[in-house]
Design a protein around this motif. Structure first.
Motif, short mmCIF file in Angstrom:
data_model
loop_
_atom_site.label_atom_id
_atom_site.label_comp_id
_atom_site.label_asym_id
_atom_site.label_seq_id
_atom_site.Cartn_x
_atom_site.Cartn_y
_atom_site.Cartn_z
N GLY A 24 0.79 -1.30 -0.01
CA GLY A 24 0.14 -0.29 -0.19
C GLY A 24 0.84 1.19 -0.08
O GLY A 24 0.21 2.29 -0.11
N ASP A 163 -10.57 8.84 1.22
CA ASP A 163 -10.15 7.46 0.63
C ASP A 163 -8.83 7.99 0.10
O ASP A 163 -8.50 8.91 -0.86
N SER A 165 -6.52 5.60 -0.92
CA SER A 165 -5.75 4.68 -1.75
C SER A 165 -4.72 5.34 -2.49
O SER A 165 -4.99 6.39 -3.33
N SER A 166 -3.44 4.51 -2.62
CA SER A 166 -2.16 5.01 -3.29
C SER A 166 -1.72 4.26 -4.61
O SER A 166 -1.10 4.81 -5.41
N ASP A 168 -3.06 0.64 -7.05
CA ASP A 168 -3.95 -0.23 -7.77
C ASP A 168 -4.16 -1.49 -6.76
O ASP A 168 -3.09 -2.01 -6.37
N VAL A 170 -5.11 -2.08 -3.74
CA VAL A 170 -4.93 -1.71 -2.23
C VAL A 170 -5.76 -0.60 -1.68
O VAL A 170 -5.36 0.66 -1.82
N GLY A 171 -7.03 -0.64 -0.92
CA GLY A 171 -7.64 0.49 -0.65
C GLY A 171 -7.31 0.96 0.80
O GLY A 171 -6.47 0.04 1.47
N HIS A 172 -7.15 2.13 0.91
CA HIS A 172 -7.00 2.64 2.20
C HIS A 172 -7.72 3.64 2.79
O HIS A 172 -7.99 4.81 1.88
N MET A 199 -14.22 -0.01 -2.60
CA MET A 199 -12.92 -0.18 -2.86
C MET A 199 -13.02 -1.81 -3.30
O MET A 199 -12.18 -2.14 -4.35
N CYS A 204 -10.00 -3.74 -5.37
CA CYS A 204 -8.90 -4.01 -4.15
C CYS A 204 -9.19 -5.56 -4.03
O CYS A 204 -10.27 -5.97 -3.85
N VAL A 207 -8.45 -3.90 2.09
CA VAL A 207 -8.39 -2.48 2.47
C VAL A 207 -7.71 -2.19 3.86
O VAL A 207 -7.74 -3.31 4.55
#
Length: 242
Positions: A24, A163, A165-166, A168, A170-172, A199, A204, A207
């Motif tokens: 991530g 959101d 997320s940085s 593809d 992997v959601g954060h 996500m 993803c 997460v």
């Protein structure tokens, strides 16, 4: 034989079975990397948007992590943060304990998900965060924020989430906040579950989020939402040897 060696980020990901924390981290903003002789401890540098080193991240058994950090920290710029497993015997100043959480599947339905929507009212988000979460890691205008989600009732923003997320896959999520007038109504788990579903729907397979170690209410909430990874970490500054 040296106790550590340099290695690439693909090698670190292979050694850690594609660890979600490492995955991530922004792909273009991490590295170089190092590993202990047996590969059980790894470390890499993370960079900010301007290409400056912002942290040295090390993962592995504390007794090996401390040796790896001590070996490579001298190559780091002065004053950067160190992120290590909690209990690593390093003398850190300004330490902050937090937990890395990761979920690999959609959460159970939550009561207020129907009231969640993407939110472009950044003034309202700023006001809410200023009121209930002034130490948050993300704010409106921060380039790492893709977009905001919110829950409104009677025209008031009562909950928000970023959101951040940085990469593809992997959601954060960050900056989860609920107005003091609406606590105990299930808005925190509802906005988190809503974002998680979107996500996973966009492809993803995990997460992630970070939560302060003393946020016991949040830790229990993330357990209920299916965040099965619960890694205890400490961030701090390391004093250089003279």
């Amino acid at each position: 034989m040296p106790s550590w060696s340099s290695c690439s980020m693909p090698e670190i990901l292979e050694l850690t079975d594609d660890d979600p924390l490492i995955r991530g981290t922004r792909g273009a903003s991490r590295g170089p990397g190092w590993r202990s002789a047996d590969g059980r401890a790894v470390a890499f540098t993370g960079y900010d948007a301007d290409g400056r080193v912002r942290a040295l991240v090390a993962l592995g058994p504390p007794e090996e992590t401390v040796e790896l950090v001590a070996a490579v920290y001298g190559e780091m710029p002065e004053g950067i943060r160190v992120i290590v497993p909690r209990g690593t015997p390093l003398a850190l100043t300004q330490p902050s304990d937090w937990n890395f959480r990761a979920a690999f599947g959609a959460p159970p339905p939550q009561p207020a998900e129907a009231g969640v929507a993407w939110c472009d009212d950044e003034d309202a988000v700023t006001d809410l965060l200023t009121l209930v979460s002034p130490g948050t890691s993300a704010w409106p205008g921060d380039p790492k924020v893709r977009r905001w989600a919110g829950i409104r009732q009677d025209g008031r923003l009562l909950a928000c989430l970023a959101d951040t997320s940085s990469v593809d896959g992997v959601g954060h999520v960050s900056a989860i906040a609920v107005h003091t007038d609406a606590r105990g109504c299930g808005l925190g788990p509802s906005i988190t579950a809503w974002a998680m579903r979107r996500m996973f729907a966009r492809g993803c397979d995990v997460v992630t989020l970070g939560v302060y170690a003393d946020n016991t209410v949040g830790l229990r909430m993330y357990d209920r939402l299916g965040f099965t990874v619960n890694r205890a970490l400490t961030t701090g500054l390391m004093k250089r040897s003279d």
